[in-house]
Design a protein around this motif. Structure first.
Motif, mmCIF file in Angstrom:
data_model
loop_
_atom_site.group_PDB
_atom_site.id
_atom_site.type_symbol
_atom_site.label_atom_id
_atom_site.label_comp_id
_atom_site.label_asym_id
_atom_site.label_seq_id
_atom_site.Cartn_x
_atom_site.Cartn_y
_atom_site.Cartn_z
ATOM 1 N N ILE A 2 9.112 -4.623 1.250
ATOM 2 C CA ILE A 2 7.559 -4.655 0.890
ATOM 3 C C ILE A 2 6.893 -6.029 1.496
ATOM 4 O O ILE A 2 7.413 -7.161 1.260
ATOM 5 N N LYS A 3 5.666 -5.798 2.077
ATOM 6 C CA LYS A 3 5.135 -6.990 2.551
ATOM 7 C C LYS A 3 3.730 -7.377 2.112
ATOM 8 O O LYS A 3 3.199 -8.469 2.432
ATOM 9 N N GLY A 4 3.390 -6.628 1.052
ATOM 10 C CA GLY A 4 2.069 -7.280 0.523
ATOM 11 C C GLY A 4 1.727 -5.900 -0.452
ATOM 12 O O GLY A 4 2.273 -4.562 -0.407
ATOM 13 N N LEU A 5 0.638 -5.928 -0.802
ATOM 14 C CA LEU A 5 -0.074 -4.830 -1.691
ATOM 15 C C LEU A 5 -1.405 -4.424 -0.837
ATOM 16 O O LEU A 5 -2.159 -4.891 -0.342
ATOM 17 N N TYR A 6 -1.138 -3.136 -0.649
ATOM 18 C CA TYR A 6 -2.399 -2.262 -0.023
ATOM 19 C C TYR A 6 -3.339 -1.975 -0.683
ATOM 20 O O TYR A 6 -4.563 -2.064 -0.184
ATOM 21 N N GLU A 7 -3.283 -1.288 -1.876
ATOM 22 C CA GLU A 7 -4.262 -1.110 -2.768
ATOM 23 C C GLU A 7 -4.008 -1.149 -4.408
ATOM 24 O O GLU A 7 -2.882 -1.306 -4.511
ATOM 25 N N ALA A 8 -5.237 -1.430 -4.859
ATOM 26 C CA ALA A 8 -5.091 -1.400 -6.311
ATOM 27 C C ALA A 8 -6.301 -0.493 -6.941
ATOM 28 O O ALA A 8 -7.310 -0.507 -6.202
ATOM 29 N N HIS A 9 -6.281 0.166 -8.185
ATOM 30 C CA HIS A 9 -7.159 0.867 -8.810
ATOM 31 C C HIS A 9 -7.510 0.363 -9.943
ATOM 32 O O HIS A 9 -6.632 -0.124 -10.864
#
Length: 100
Positions: A2-9
């Motif tokens: 995992i390299k980061g967060l792509y999306e959050a809702h």
């Protein structure tokens, strides 16, 4: 891996008002899906925020339900309480710290 967060809702009761709020935080509006979902870029082509219009937003606050944290400058963090109050928001105590 995992390299980061792509999306959050997040659930919101007023989609247009919420879009404008996050645009004031310098998120870039991308598009709406019908009248119940909007996407804003946190970092263009890297990560974004989805806002879902729903009536199910009045849940007692708990970190496990809806919590995201944005990276900000130290200067912006120090000004955040004033910034939120100026826009009708009310910062709350968290992790034993008073909003100052």
């Amino acid at each position: 891996m995992i390299k980061g967060l792509y999306e959050a809702h997040l659930p919101v009761s007023d989609l247009n008002r919420s879009v404008e709020f996050y645009k004031e935080l310098d998120l870039q509006f991308d598009h709406k899906v019908e009248d119940n979902l909007a996407f804003l870029w946190i970092e263009k082509d890297k990560s974004w925020l989805g806002l879902w219009k729903t009536e199910k937003v009045d849940l007692e606050y708990h970190l496990s339900i809806r919590q995201i944290a944005f990276e900000v400058s130290l200067k912006a963090l120090k000004e955040s309480v004033y910034w939120l109050k100026e826009r009708g928001g009310e910062p709350r105590k968290a992790f034993g710290f008073e909003p100052t």
